[in-house]
Design an enzyme around this catalytic site. Structure first.
Site, PDB file in Angstrom:
ATOM      1  CG  ASP A 143      -0.406   0.231   2.300  1.00 51.37           C
ATOM      2  OD1 ASP A 143       0.721   0.165   2.605  1.00 51.37           O
ATOM      3  OD2 ASP A 143      -1.054   0.508   3.639  1.00 51.37           O
ATOM      4  CB  CYS A 197     -22.760  -3.063   5.099  1.00 56.51           C
ATOM      5  SG  CYS A 197     -20.995  -2.763   5.054  1.00 56.51           S
ATOM      6  CB  CYS A 200     -24.761  -3.161  10.117  1.00 61.23           C
ATOM      7  SG  CYS A 200     -23.664  -3.002  11.620  1.00 61.23           S
ATOM      8  CB  CYS A 207     -16.071   7.315  14.111  1.00 55.31           C
ATOM      9  SG  CYS A 207     -14.792   8.379  13.929  1.00 55.31           S
ATOM     10  CB  CYS A 223      -9.589   9.606  10.291  1.00 55.81           C
ATOM     11  SG  CYS A 223      -8.978   7.788  10.645  1.00 55.81           S
ATOM     12  CB  CYS A 250      -8.175   4.921  15.491  1.00 57.92           C
ATOM     13  SG  CYS A 250      -9.993   4.941  16.157  1.00 57.92           S
TER      14      CYS A 250
END
Length: 381
Positions: A143, A197, A200, A207, A223, A250
């Protein structure tokens, strides 16, 4: 990695089965194949995200937009992309550590060796095998390269991009490292995965800083992973309390995903948490000078943020700890050589011992020349 052989066509099942077997032998837990043009919507989504400034100070995202948007721009000869995933599932719920306020919470992926090194070495092994078996040209990417790995992985069928924008797998939950092999081969592609998903929204609600403007969209500027790792300056006041004791990354949006019930602990021992990184004491970390910082995080991705940003993050955690016994350690950082550290030492002192902080403010302002640190003192005076 190149050979002199021109493009070849090899979509046979025997080759693909052998490729999967080789990848598993190399340590990968899941492997899929996708055509190079399988994500036509990616360039537009990337352009919009950058135009809204949601990449924050990550200037390289804009600088590499053209190459990042389309695999064939990065390498025009690409016909197929082999996408591989390596499970790094933890052996405990990382959110439990958030209640231990005298301890530092380090993201699961950073509690041992730097995954970039391990994944890339395994990718190269598989790529060498593919070259030897077919004579094809290949390139490997983790990445750090301008590759939109998550949408490509979703198109290949490794999982789907959840509402938190991360890849979700039915077999491994939200705990997959990704790597890819671009090749001139035309390999039979796999089918994209459906989005599971549903209604949900646990990841969105979890967050701490409301970094998701809406489902499937991330504003990196809010973030905690971005703030603690990528952001090089002072951390804005509005984010300090929500950071809690998270000093590097996180895991909240990942850890609450219901699909993690199918996840397994990483089989690769290099992804098992080092004991000293599971729940290190804030009191020990805040005293690090540069040499101690580098030694403690040897081989860990944490080392890349540098000592000053790291201590900045630790001081925010100390300010949130409620541990008055840590005040002497905070006082010791008021004279630190880094303005990042001094500023957050002022803030932490104001949180733990506001009277002491106010008493020191006038004299400190007379001697402090960094504007960011001065602002912290002025807030207390």
């Amino acid at each position: 990695m190149r050979t002199s052989t021109s493009d070849s066509k090899a979509g046979g099942r025997d080759l693909k089965a052998a490729l999967v077997a080789e990848a598993r032998e190399a340590g990968f837990d899941i492997i899929r194949v996708v055509r190079a043009d399988a994500v036509p919507e990616a360039p537009g989504r990337l352009r919009e995200w950058l135009a809204e400034g949601r990449h924050g100070s990550m200037g390289w995202m804009a600088e590499t937009e053209e190459r990042r948007a389309r695999p064939t721009t990065l390498w025009p000869d690409t016909r197929s992309i082999v996408v591989l995933g390596m499970n790094y599932g933890p052996d405990e719920n990382p959110l439990d550590l958030l209640e231990r306020r005298d301890r530092a919470a380090i993201s699961v992926y950073a509690r041992n060796r730097d995954y970039h090194d391990l994944v890339k070495s395994r990718l190269k092994r598989v790529a060498r095998w593919l070259v030897g078996a077919t004579g094809a040209d290949v390139k490997v990417f983790v990445d750090t390269a301008p590759v939109m790995e998550k949408p490509i992985a979703a198109a290949a069928g490794l999982g789907w991009q959840g509402k938190h924008t991360n890849l979700v797998s039915r077999e491994f939950g939200s705990w997959l490292f990704l790597g890819s092999i671009f090749t001139t081969l035309e390999i039979e592609p796999d089918e994209a995965h459906e989005d599971h998903c549903g209604a949900c929204r646990r990841c969105l609600d979890a967050c701490p800083t409301q970094a998701f403007p809406q489902p499937y969209q991330l504003d990196a500027r809010r973030c905690i992973s971005y703030l603690t790792i990528e952001h090089k300056g002072h951390i804005a006041l509005e984010f300090r309390k929500p950071m809690g004791n998270r000093i590097y990354g996180c895991d909240d949006c990942l850890a609450v995903c219901p699909w993690n019930k199918f996840a397994q602990q990483a089989r690769e021992s290099a992804f098992h948490a080092r004991e000293e990184l599971r729940a290190p004491l804030l009191a020990e970390l805040v005293a690090f000078d540069d040499a101690a910082f580098r030694a403690f995080f040897s081989g860990s991705p944490v080392k890349r943020v540098g000592r000053d940003r790291f201590i900045r993050n630790v001081l925010i955690a100390i300010g949130n700890s409620g541990e008055v016994a840590l005040v002497p350690l905070v006082l010791a950082r008021l004279g630190d050589g880094s303005p990042l550290v001094r500023a957050m030492a002022v803030w932490a002192l104001g949180e733990l011992a506001p009277g002491e902080a106010r008493n020191r403010a006038t004299d400190a302002l007379a001697h402090e020349d960094d504007e960011g640190v001065r602002e912290e003192w002025q807030r207390l005076s």
